[in-house]
Every structure is written in C-alpha cells, then in structure tokens.
Design an enzyme around this catalytic site. Sequence first.
Site, mmCIF file in Angstrom:
data_model
loop_
_atom_site.group_PDB
_atom_site.id
_atom_site.type_symbol
_atom_site.label_atom_id
_atom_site.label_comp_id
_atom_site.label_asym_id
_atom_site.label_seq_id
_atom_site.Cartn_x
_atom_site.Cartn_y
_atom_site.Cartn_z
ATOM 1 N N GLU A 71 0.816 -1.210 0.000
ATOM 2 C CA GLU A 71 0.000 0.000 0.000
ATOM 3 C C GLU A 71 0.850 1.261 0.000
ATOM 4 O OE1 GLU A 71 -2.653 1.978 -0.813
ATOM 5 O OE2 GLU A 71 -3.841 0.433 0.212
ATOM 6 N N ASP A 78 1.172 4.066 -3.007
ATOM 7 C CA ASP A 78 0.704 5.442 -2.813
ATOM 8 C C ASP A 78 1.813 6.459 -3.030
ATOM 9 O OD1 ASP A 78 -1.740 4.354 -2.140
ATOM 10 O OD2 ASP A 78 -1.472 4.595 0.018
ATOM 11 N N SER A 97 -7.098 1.762 -4.256
ATOM 12 C CA SER A 97 -5.867 2.259 -3.632
ATOM 13 C C SER A 97 -4.993 2.963 -4.656
ATOM 14 C CB SER A 97 -5.083 1.100 -3.014
ATOM 15 O OG SER A 97 -5.742 0.586 -1.882
ATOM 16 N N ASP A 136 -16.836 11.063 -18.713
ATOM 17 C CA ASP A 136 -17.943 10.197 -18.311
ATOM 18 C C ASP A 136 -17.632 8.743 -18.663
ATOM 19 O OD1 ASP A 136 -20.362 9.392 -17.341
ATOM 20 O OD2 ASP A 136 -21.549 10.194 -19.007
#
Length: 643
Positions: A311, A315, A560, A601
Amino acid sequence: MLAGFLLLAVPWAAFALPSPSIAVKRTHERRSVLPHQWEEHSDAHPDMRVPLRIALTQSNLDVAYDELLKVSDPESPDFANHWTAKQIAQFFAPSKETVDTVIAWLEDEGIDRSRVKQTDSLGWLQVANLSVTEAETLLDTKYRIYKHASGAPHLGCGSYSVPEHVSKHIDFITPTVHFDSPVNAHRQEKRKRDVEPGIAKTIGQPRIGTTPKQGASLSVPNIITELEQCGSQITPICLQSLYKMPFDLQLATSKNSYGIVEYTPQSYLATDLDMFFKQFLAKAVGQRPTLDSIDGGEPQTELEGFGYNGESDLDLQYAMALVYPLNPTLFQAGDIVEGASFNNFLDAIDGTYCTYEGGDDPTQDGVYPDPNGGGYEGTENCGTYAPTYVLSTSYAYNEADLTPFYEQRQCSEYAKLGLQGVTVLYSSGDNGVAGNDGQCLTANGTYSASGTRFNPSFPGTCPYITSVGATQIKPNGTVFEAEEACETVIYSGGGFSNVFPMPSYQASAVNSYFEKYPPPYTAAQYNNSRTVRGFPDISANGANYVIAIDGEFDLVYGTSCSSPTVGSVITLVNDARLAAGKKPVGFLNPTLYANPWMLNDITTGGNQGCGTAGFTSVPGWDPVTGLGTPDYGLLVAKYLTLP
C-alpha cells in the site's frame, strides 16, 4: 421536596431557594464494570490533587453544511474564502452560555473563578489545584485508585453527577469513569448495532480495508515504454496522458502541499522508492516524503512483504512521481504495537477533534500512551500537525463495521477540514457492492457468507469527502480512448449509504440516475429510498499499476491506486491556482456535480457483488464510477475562472 414546591407560591420564596447550579444533581455518566485488566486498589487520599478537566459541548454543528457550501459552491460569492483553524475552533467552540453556565456552577460550589481556565482549543475547562475532597463534593462521587495489570495507577470513580441545567453543557469530565481515554455515556446510548471491538485501529493490518491486490511479477525488460502499451500496464506516463496532466511543470511548489495518509504496520521501503524512480523518474532517486509521525508512526522495517509494503509503496511512488518536484507529506499513524484509526489521524491535525463529542472511542481507536506497555509511550498527538491542501487515503471501512454515532462524529470533522480548504479523498472499495473481502449483509445489518444485502464503505458515504472509484483501459484499448469501470481483479466500490442523507449538491445527478436508469433491485438489496448519499463521486484508473515492491516489480490493482492519482491531479490544479494568487480548491464535490463536463464520463462496466451484477455504469453519475475520471485541462480551466 413538597415544601420546596410550595415555597414557589409565595413572593419571598426565591430568596430561600438554592442557586440553580447547586440544585439536585443527576447522574451524568456511570461505569457498570471495570475495563479489562483493571481492578480497584484503594480509596484516594482526601488531599490528593485531581487534574479536573471538563469537556464542553460544541456549537453550530447544525449549520456546518451550509457554511461548507458557501466556500465550496462555484456560484457562491464566498467560494474559496476558506476559514483558518482559529476560525474553525471559534465557530464550533462552546457557546458563551455554555462556558458561563459551567463556570457559574463551579463558583456556586465554592471554586474561585481564578482557578478555572479555558484551554486554547476552547473545548475544555481546567480546574487548578482541586483536592479529592473538593472533587467528590462537586461531582457527588467517591474517588478511588485503580490499577492496571501492568501496574499503572489511575484515579477514577464509578459514576458522577452534575445539576440538570449544567448537564446539557458538558460532554464529560475527567478523571472520572474514563480509563486513559474518554468515552462518554451518551455514546453507549446511541449505539444502534453491535460492532467488533478494535476493528477501527486494525485498518493498517494486511488484508484489512482496501489494500491493493497483487498481480503478476515483471522483469525490467518487460516493463512497457510506449503509450500504446498502457492497456496492459499502467505507469506514471500512462496516467499523465490519460488525464492530461502536466509533465514536471509546477509554478508554486513552495506554496503547495499534498498529504498521503498511511496506517502502521503499512510502510514504504526506501529501496523500493529508488528502484521505482530509477525506472520512471531518475531525478527523484534519493527523494523521500516528509514524515509527520503520529502516535509513534514511522516507516517500520520489522515486518516486510506485500501485505506490509504494497500500500505505502504504491501510494508514495505514484504520488511523488506525478507531482514532482513537490515532495508530499507522509502522515504515518500509529505504532507497530497498537496501530491507529482514522480518528487518531484526525486528532493529530485538529486539536479540537480530540474532545469533540466526548473524544475518541477506546474500544475502537488507538489509546496513547499505550496503556499495556511496549508501544508508543508519548502523549497522544492532538493538533500537532497542519493538514495539507489535499489528503489522500487508500483505506476504508465498511459502514457496518462501526456505529452510526462513530461515523457521524468523524464525518463532521471532514466538513471542518473542507471549510479550511482541504480536499479529502478516500478510496471507495474494491469489491463492488460488497464490502471489504467481499462481505455482504443480512436484512438485520449483520455479516453473513450468504448475505445478499449490499455493504457500502465508510468514509466513502460521508457527504463531506470525495469518494474515488476505479476504472480501467478497455482491453486492447489505448490512453486516447474512453475507459470503463474496473473489472480486472477488483470491482469499483459504489452504492448508497445506510447512514447518511443525500447532500443537496448531488441530488439532481442522483435523482436523474434513478429516473433514467433505475437499478433492478429492491430495498432487500440496498437503501433504495432515493434520499441517501450515493458514492463514489469521481474515479481514476485502478488496474495494472506497475510498482516496485520488496525488490521486484509487480502489477497491483485497486481503488488504492485511484485515490492518490486523483489527489495528484487536484494537487496540480492547486498549483495553478496558487501561482495565480488564488487559494486551493478545497472541498470538490459541489463544483464537480455542478460542472460534470470537467470529467470523462464512464458509461460501460459494472461493480458486481453479493450474488448480483451490482450497478452499471451509465451516462452521467452512477454508483460505479461516479461522475467519471478527471481531465486536468478542463478542471484547471474552470477552477482558474473561480475566485
């Protein structure tokens, strides 16, 4: 009592009545059993000093949303006229009536005004040099010494009382029924369901929350180098092309800030950062995030592996690469023994939150100093750090993990951050309409392997944050084509809250969704009242990210990935505004929903779960990818026209 009431009938009776503040008292808090591993040791000596602190009730929470819209609505003349931390503290501080009422009560009890001080955070009154005898008389209680199995002593009591007219002005008083962390009786009364103790502070543990999913390993020669190959692997240049982000071009780096929030034992490895930068951004080799350590948090290396490093590596590698040369702040929360919760992080960036609504919950949040020994022995961080302009968190709970009171208390804090001009981003989940690890609910809201009720995430359903879902490049597609909802390894979390009402800024978009594309489910699957918060709000790519992890390159998947990517885009938008002499964008949602054309979109793909196909991406907002993915060029063009 009868004589007292009869006295009210005669004109001179008022002179015989006691002051309201020394009227009959009622129990304010009571503890039925001792906390685990605590036992009663002895009576407290009458002359022992009591460090009495009174937590006062806050004010103006009922108008927080209206005030947030004033600084976040693009049509408002006060757009971006953000508040200072001092203004926040003063606005939500206890009212003059509250302060005066409590001080008058203390004076009527014989405590001189000179001994009473209101703290800088405005939420507390401290009474100096109070003896046990005085405290027992004041609170109609009996103090005792309690000891923990570790030998730590604590001054406390089983219950205490205050006058009826004072009670509504006080959240709680310490030291009383609380043991090392405040938890008030009101909280226990407001619990609407049983939840697992301690789950909030396990958010950093492997396989808890929305940690990324690991894919195949890659050798360096097999890592892509061309944009045409981004359909199989995502690298920084792929994201910069997808979302039209500027390449290494910033004008207000010294004024800007970007925060990545991590929870121990999750931790980055310095060698992984350098390995990633060597491959994708050579000039960043050796760069490290600025560490803001919360409650003993640090980049630990005692535990390693994908479950501990995946993680944080993900990040930081992408956030640092996408906003270079700006150096992000790493908010590392919790020690390796006890861990931390979102509340522990919020305490550290807002001193008023430490006491708001009775403070944190010791059955859920990290308690510091560690009462059991072996962990962080310092004072709990409370207002230690300033929040950054953008905060990205790639972790999330399920709404069902926590009580509504716990969630509502925390959600109010995100509104305060928005008022200060902070953009708060949370990943929406990786299991579609199911919760973390694919958990679904029964009709009564409990987890079950056979549950068929959808399980929304938190804080994704809080109306004061921006919830980030996941997309992917279509098979055999390129960065120059429309993406679709992520259906590779993970499914974008989305749905509708069981706790929070629909905010006005998204009412039109969500109502349009229900009118044009009604989902094929009933109230048995989800809250279909059309009156509750829908999520996510925005999305970004969440599949096939190349990261350096534990000395090798792997592919990873999850929202994440999406949250720090959106955070990077917004940080670059802030750079443009700051360079133009404007303020950061702050709370995004009112502007995003008012100007959906700023986003790409997403109209294909779904988020299956709980034995269903989940929801489906459609034109406009949907509970899979929200309003779509960011277009930096369109976002910055619009935000530069705003005050």
